[in-house]
Motif scaffolding. Sequence first.
Motif, PDB file in Angstrom:
ATOM      1  N   HIS A  32       0.826  -1.218   0.000  1.00  0.00           N
ATOM      2  CA  HIS A  32       0.000   0.000   0.000  1.00  0.00           C
ATOM      3  C   HIS A  32       0.855   1.261   0.000  1.00  0.00           C
ATOM      4  O   HIS A  32       1.868   1.315   0.694  1.00  0.00           O
ATOM      5  N   TYR A  33       0.397   2.269  -0.722  1.00  0.00           N
ATOM      6  CA  TYR A  33       0.971   3.620  -0.718  1.00  0.00           C
ATOM      7  C   TYR A  33       2.380   3.697  -1.304  1.00  0.00           C
ATOM      8  O   TYR A  33       3.326   4.098  -0.648  1.00  0.00           O
ATOM      9  N   ALA A  34       2.489   3.269  -2.550  1.00  0.00           N
ATOM     10  CA  ALA A  34       3.746   3.436  -3.289  1.00  0.00           C
ATOM     11  C   ALA A  34       3.729   4.796  -3.983  1.00  0.00           C
ATOM     12  O   ALA A  34       2.688   5.224  -4.474  1.00  0.00           O
ATOM     13  N   TYR A  35       4.869   5.445  -4.037  1.00  0.00           N
ATOM     14  CA  TYR A  35       4.960   6.778  -4.648  1.00  0.00           C
ATOM     15  C   TYR A  35       5.483   6.611  -6.074  1.00  0.00           C
ATOM     16  O   TYR A  35       6.446   5.881  -6.299  1.00  0.00           O
ATOM     17  N   PRO A  36       4.879   7.260  -7.063  1.00  0.00           N
ATOM     18  CA  PRO A  36       5.269   6.984  -8.453  1.00  0.00           C
ATOM     19  C   PRO A  36       6.629   7.544  -8.885  1.00  0.00           C
ATOM     20  O   PRO A  36       7.305   6.938  -9.710  1.00  0.00           O
ATOM     21  N   SER A  37       7.041   8.688  -8.309  1.00  0.00           N
ATOM     22  CA  SER A  37       8.310   9.294  -8.733  1.00  0.00           C
ATOM     23  C   SER A  37       9.489   8.449  -8.237  1.00  0.00           C
ATOM     24  O   SER A  37       9.527   8.049  -7.077  1.00  0.00           O
ATOM     25  N   LYS A  38      10.436   8.164  -9.147  1.00  0.00           N
ATOM     26  CA  LYS A  38      11.617   7.324  -8.836  1.00  0.00           C
ATOM     27  C   LYS A  38      11.189   5.952  -8.293  1.00  0.00           C
ATOM     28  O   LYS A  38      11.794   5.408  -7.372  1.00  0.00           O
ATOM     29  N   PHE A  39      10.173   5.398  -8.881  1.00  0.00           N
ATOM     30  CA  PHE A  39       9.624   4.103  -8.456  1.00  0.00           C
ATOM     31  C   PHE A  39      10.667   2.997  -8.636  1.00  0.00           C
ATOM     32  O   PHE A  39      11.226   2.846  -9.723  1.00  0.00           O
ATOM     33  N   PRO A  40      10.936   2.201  -7.598  1.00  0.00           N
ATOM     34  CA  PRO A  40      11.938   1.134  -7.725  1.00  0.00           C
ATOM     35  C   PRO A  40      11.362  -0.105  -8.441  1.00  0.00           C
ATOM     36  O   PRO A  40      10.710  -0.949  -7.827  1.00  0.00           O
ATOM     37  N   LEU A  41      11.621  -0.208  -9.738  1.00  0.00           N
ATOM     38  CA  LEU A  41      11.012  -1.277 -10.549  1.00  0.00           C
ATOM     39  C   LEU A  41      11.390  -2.678 -10.087  1.00  0.00           C
ATOM     40  O   LEU A  41      10.682  -3.651 -10.366  1.00  0.00           O
ATOM     41  N   GLU A  42      12.507  -2.802  -9.347  1.00  0.00           N
ATOM     42  CA  GLU A  42      12.937  -4.146  -8.904  1.00  0.00           C
ATOM     43  C   GLU A  42      11.924  -4.802  -7.970  1.00  0.00           C
ATOM     44  O   GLU A  42      11.915  -6.023  -7.831  1.00  0.00           O
ATOM     45  N   ILE A  43      11.046  -4.006  -7.334  1.00  0.00           N
ATOM     46  CA  ILE A  43      10.045  -4.635  -6.455  1.00  0.00           C
ATOM     47  C   ILE A  43       9.073  -5.487  -7.270  1.00  0.00           C
ATOM     48  O   ILE A  43       8.487  -6.438  -6.769  1.00  0.00           O
ATOM     49  N   LEU A  44       8.923  -5.150  -8.554  1.00  0.00           N
ATOM     50  CA  LEU A  44       7.995  -5.904  -9.409  1.00  0.00           C
ATOM     51  C   LEU A  44       8.548  -7.289  -9.731  1.00  0.00           C
ATOM     52  O   LEU A  44       7.794  -8.253  -9.869  1.00  0.00           O
ATOM     53  N   ASP A  45       9.878  -7.394  -9.847  1.00  0.00           N
ATOM     54  CA  ASP A  45      10.490  -8.710 -10.078  1.00  0.00           C
ATOM     55  C   ASP A  45      10.218  -9.619  -8.887  1.00  0.00           C
ATOM     56  O   ASP A  45       9.881 -10.796  -9.046  1.00  0.00           O
ATOM     57  N   VAL A  46      10.343  -9.054  -7.683  1.00  0.00           N
ATOM     58  CA  VAL A  46      10.083  -9.839  -6.465  1.00  0.00           C
ATOM     59  C   VAL A  46       8.611 -10.245  -6.416  1.00  0.00           C
ATOM     60  O   VAL A  46       8.269 -11.386  -6.107  1.00  0.00           O
ATOM     61  N   MET A  47       7.742  -9.302  -6.763  1.00  0.00           N
ATOM     62  CA  MET A  47       6.300  -9.585  -6.770  1.00  0.00           C
ATOM     63  C   MET A  47       5.979 -10.735  -7.717  1.00  0.00           C
ATOM     64  O   MET A  47       5.187 -11.630  -7.399  1.00  0.00           O
ATOM     65  N   ARG A  48       6.604 -10.713  -8.873  1.00  0.00           N
ATOM     66  CA  ARG A  48       6.334 -11.751  -9.873  1.00  0.00           C
ATOM     67  C   ARG A  48       6.902 -13.110  -9.445  1.00  0.00           C
ATOM     68  O   ARG A  48       6.303 -14.149  -9.671  1.00  0.00           O
ATOM     69  N   GLU A  49       8.078 -13.076  -8.802  1.00  0.00           N
ATOM     70  CA  GLU A  49       8.780 -14.330  -8.465  1.00  0.00           C
ATOM     71  C   GLU A  49       8.249 -14.996  -7.201  1.00  0.00           C
ATOM     72  O   GLU A  49       8.297 -16.213  -7.080  1.00  0.00           O
ATOM     73  N   ARG A  50       7.769 -14.203  -6.235  1.00  0.00           N
ATOM     74  CA  ARG A  50       7.373 -14.787  -4.955  1.00  0.00           C
ATOM     75  C   ARG A  50       5.866 -14.983  -4.908  1.00  0.00           C
ATOM     76  O   ARG A  50       5.097 -14.040  -5.031  1.00  0.00           O
ATOM     77  N   GLU A  51       5.474 -16.228  -4.692  1.00  0.00           N
ATOM     78  CA  GLU A  51       4.063 -16.599  -4.783  1.00  0.00           C
ATOM     79  C   GLU A  51       3.191 -15.933  -3.725  1.00  0.00           C
ATOM     80  O   GLU A  51       2.016 -15.659  -3.956  1.00  0.00           O
ATOM     81  N   ASN A  52       3.778 -15.667  -2.540  1.00  0.00           N
ATOM     82  CA  ASN A  52       2.929 -15.115  -1.464  1.00  0.00           C
ATOM     83  C   ASN A  52       2.905 -13.590  -1.441  1.00  0.00           C
ATOM     84  O   ASN A  52       2.361 -12.987  -0.526  1.00  0.00           O
TER      85      ASN A  52
END
Length: 436
Positions: free
Chosen positions: A229-249
């Motif tokens: 919750h509450y991610a800020y769009p400016s300078k968004f760290p795209l690497e969190i999306l890799d973790v989201m995709r890779e980790r099932e929970n």
Amino acid sequence: MKVRSHKKDKVNIITLGCSKNMVDSEVLSGQLQANDIDVIHENQKSDHNIVIVNTCGFIDKAKEESINTILDQVELKRRGKLDKVYVTGCLSERYKNNLEQEIPEVDAYFGTMELPLILKQFEADYKAELLGERLLATPTHYAYLKISEGCNRTCSFCAIPLMRGQHISKPIEQLVKEAEGLVKKGVKEVMLIAQELTYYGLDIYKKRMLADLMNRLADVKGLEWIRLHYAYPSKFPLEILDVMRERENICNYLDMPLQHASDNMLKAMKRQITQAEMNELISAIREKVPGIGLRTTLITGFPGETRDDVESLKSFLQMHRFDRAGIFTYSHEENTTAYDLEDNIPQEEKEARAQEIMEVQQEINFEKNQEKIGKTFKTLIDKKESGRYLGRTEFDSVEVDNEVIINSTKKLPIGEFVNVKITKAYDFDLEGEVVD
């Protein structure tokens, strides 16, 4: 002089505002309980003699609700139904001096970071060893995990830094320990919250560490859903999306308040991003995590907002088709930089614009929900109401998003996961049946 009764104190905590306030109340409850003081959240029985109101001071409506709640409790005290009324949270952080003058019947006012001082009123000690220990005000199967305090952003409309101070991240080890403690209590889902999630770690690790934190939390055994919750769009760290995709929970869900889409408004709001950059970011998010549930919040009626700005926002929504959106009207907050601007749009017009935007989003919601008919989703059962079970999919957070209405003759355990096939869809809710 009033003689103190020997009856043991019982404290009722009333929490107003956001989930971050809820966590503060839970921590306070845990500390009081550890000091052998009876404490309860939102007590309906009225068998308590002390009330602590944890206030919100974010926007006008929230301030009004906080003040009315304080006045209600003061009236109960005047009628002898309460011995003490204490006030804490954002409103008293921001307006302590005014409140002490206007409502002197309150026994003491505290700011947002004064937990040890509240405990002193009860001759109780702050127990540092209880770090992360909380008395949950939520059902036992989900909880909020606050990963940082405060905010370093300078958005022109926002008073949060005035009430919560600068950004302070909690260390990863502490958060992992807290998550493990929550799982032991039966928590299956944690919602990561902060004033700004994506800034996490910059202050203590000198780099953005949300991705590392997510990986560590995903390793916690028994934690089935982690939600952002509450991610800020400016300078968004795209690497969190890799973790989201890779980790099932880790839920394929992101709450990213954008506030507006017109470049004029984004600049006036000091959002440090343009519409073109937001377009690029949203495309990158959806490319990296196909099927992600995207939630945003928007503001209408900011000073100087024109019809063109409103149309720009509508086109933006139609282009990106967010899964969820919350719409707020602008609130003119003193000591923010926007307070120097003329609040030149009448409240009725602000609300009419909010309604206009919401109608666009409602149509998108309906169409997106229709696409779910016939599909099966892993669903967490939250509660039973009027003979029907209510649950949520990974694309829905508590209270702000869709619910899945489940008609079942079989008993379904609250706080457990079931597979639900969607049979009907509405603007904001789904209906379905349990399948094996």
